[in-house]
Design a protein around this motif. Sequence first.
Motif, short mmCIF file in Angstrom:
data_model
loop_
_atom_site.label_atom_id
_atom_site.label_comp_id
_atom_site.label_asym_id
_atom_site.label_seq_id
_atom_site.Cartn_x
_atom_site.Cartn_y
_atom_site.Cartn_z
N LEU A 132 0.83 -1.20 0.00
CA LEU A 132 0.00 0.00 0.00
C LEU A 132 0.87 1.25 0.00
O LEU A 132 0.56 2.23 -0.68
CB LEU A 132 -0.94 0.01 1.22
CG LEU A 132 -2.03 -1.05 1.24
CD1 LEU A 132 -2.96 -0.84 2.44
CD2 LEU A 132 -2.84 -1.07 -0.03
N VAL A 137 0.93 4.47 -2.93
CA VAL A 137 0.55 5.87 -2.72
C VAL A 137 1.73 6.83 -2.72
O VAL A 137 1.54 8.04 -2.71
CB VAL A 137 -0.24 6.07 -1.40
CG1 VAL A 137 -1.53 5.28 -1.43
CG2 VAL A 137 0.59 5.70 -0.19
N CYS A 151 7.29 13.10 3.09
CA CYS A 151 5.91 13.61 3.14
C CYS A 151 5.03 12.78 4.06
O CYS A 151 3.96 13.20 4.45
CB CYS A 151 5.31 13.66 1.74
SG CYS A 151 5.01 12.04 1.02
N ALA A 152 5.45 11.55 4.36
CA ALA A 152 4.76 10.67 5.31
C ALA A 152 3.42 10.12 4.82
O ALA A 152 2.65 9.59 5.60
CB ALA A 152 4.58 11.35 6.67
N VAL A 153 3.17 10.22 3.51
CA VAL A 153 1.93 9.62 2.99
C VAL A 153 1.96 8.10 3.16
O VAL A 153 0.95 7.48 3.46
CB VAL A 153 1.72 10.03 1.51
CG1 VAL A 153 0.63 9.21 0.87
CG2 VAL A 153 1.37 11.49 1.42
N ALA A 175 3.33 6.50 5.59
CA ALA A 175 3.02 6.20 6.99
C ALA A 175 1.54 6.36 7.27
O ALA A 175 0.98 5.68 8.13
CB ALA A 175 3.83 7.11 7.90
N VAL A 176 0.88 7.28 6.53
CA VAL A 176 -0.55 7.50 6.74
C VAL A 176 -1.36 6.27 6.32
O VAL A 176 -2.37 5.95 6.94
CB VAL A 176 -1.03 8.75 5.97
CG1 VAL A 176 -2.55 8.83 5.92
CG2 VAL A 176 -0.47 10.00 6.61
N ILE A 177 -0.91 5.56 5.30
CA ILE A 177 -1.70 4.42 4.83
C ILE A 177 -1.18 3.09 5.40
O ILE A 177 -1.86 2.08 5.31
CB ILE A 177 -1.76 4.37 3.28
CG1 ILE A 177 -3.01 3.61 2.83
CG2 ILE A 177 -0.50 3.76 2.69
CD1 ILE A 177 -3.43 3.86 1.42
N CYS A 178 0.00 3.08 6.02
CA CYS A 178 0.58 1.80 6.49
C CYS A 178 -0.30 1.17 7.57
O CYS A 178 -0.50 1.74 8.63
CB CYS A 178 1.98 2.02 7.05
SG CYS A 178 2.68 0.49 7.70
N PRO A 179 -0.84 -0.03 7.31
CA PRO A 179 -1.73 -0.65 8.30
C PRO A 179 -0.99 -1.18 9.53
O PRO A 179 -1.62 -1.52 10.51
CB PRO A 179 -2.37 -1.81 7.53
CG PRO A 179 -2.03 -1.61 6.11
CD PRO A 179 -0.78 -0.82 6.09
N GLU A 180 0.32 -1.29 9.45
CA GLU A 180 1.05 -1.90 10.56
C GLU A 180 1.83 -0.88 11.37
O GLU A 180 2.56 -1.26 12.28
CB GLU A 180 1.99 -2.97 10.02
CG GLU A 180 1.30 -4.03 9.16
CD GLU A 180 0.26 -4.83 9.93
OE1 GLU A 180 0.42 -4.98 11.15
OE2 GLU A 180 -0.72 -5.28 9.32
N ALA A 181 1.71 0.39 11.05
CA ALA A 181 2.50 1.44 11.70
C ALA A 181 3.97 1.05 11.72
O ALA A 181 4.67 1.20 12.72
CB ALA A 181 1.99 1.73 13.12
N ILE A 237 6.29 2.19 9.60
CA ILE A 237 7.18 3.17 8.96
C ILE A 237 7.44 4.35 9.88
O ILE A 237 6.52 4.94 10.43
CB ILE A 237 6.54 3.67 7.63
CG1 ILE A 237 6.24 2.48 6.72
CG2 ILE A 237 7.48 4.65 6.94
CD1 ILE A 237 5.56 2.85 5.42
N VAL A 270 9.17 8.07 9.68
CA VAL A 270 9.55 9.01 8.63
C VAL A 270 10.40 10.12 9.23
O VAL A 270 10.04 10.71 10.25
CB VAL A 270 8.29 9.63 7.97
CG1 VAL A 270 8.69 10.52 6.80
CG2 VAL A 270 7.35 8.54 7.50
#
Lengths: 81, 266
Positions: A19, A23, A54-56, A58-64, A66, A68
Amino acid sequence: MPVKGRIVVDDVFCKGCELCASVCPQKVIQMAPERITAKGYHPAELFKDGCTGCAVCAVICPEAAITVYREAPRARVAAEA
Amino acid sequence: MATLQANEQVVYQRPRALTEVNTHYCPGCTHGVAHRLVAEVLDEMGLQDRTVGVACVGCSVFAYNYFDIDWVQAPHGRAPAVATGVKRSLPHDSIVFTYQGDGDLASIGTAEIIHAAARGENITVIYINNANYGMTGGQMAPTTLPGQKTTSSQTGRDVELQGYPIRAAELLANLDGASYVVRRSLHDPKNIRMAKKAIQTAFETQVRGLGFSLVELLSICPTNWGMTPVESLGWLNDHMIPYYPIGDFKVISALQKETCASKAEG
């Protein structure tokens, strides 16, 4: 000059769901083709320069998984130092 | 763990309210995103020490392993009833939320959620809608879309035989007891950010003692839908959002004033 950033993916959590790669606006994330995690997944990794922090992802990562980092603006580095 | 270099700042890191435990969810499951958002909100609002979660039955039953907060595990569908008990026994000291899937909230737990909302219990409900029963193998749920193929509706859901999907958020918004009822989606970063704001408002509703709050989150179930996680996000956007529109179905005036005031200040 664009802002420089980097991500660190925790292999304990990453399940290679892709994911983040889907993105990423800079398209600099891939699933490491020659590395597998303890659970048997190809983990995400930065494979070339261009990350802006930009951390996008990390925003979508389901496992947290990442973390940044972004290069601080010069003024702030000076102020903190 | 990588260390911070001299000229760097951390833009994002794992929220403190999550434990360092690897989840059992399938790769790409947006339960993980919902967990993360709740944890981030608890961190930012400083509620971690006094929050009690009520876990449902379904994939998210193991949520109690993944959050560093107190938990109670309720029988299938009964999370709002258990949450009612916890909240009423500790009305000022606790922040109580339930984390329920669609099989739990919209099927076996329909009575509990409706009456909890009707009573205006001061609890928060995080409701995950992934249009099937995830844990048991992708059977048809009350939220399964018309024509959607599942393991127990193999030619697609036939509305003449199996009825129509339940739009739980709209249903609950009709009740006078409900204070904040909204639907958000977890299919792209923009919507995930909107979902986080909604979860924050839902917890604020409870902190201010304004009553029942519910956030419905449209989620993906890649394994049972038979798609890759990335394809699933597209399917959610193309098929689920037309049937389950994103929106605010009930926001009481006290919260609206707050929103306007904070906008003016911001």
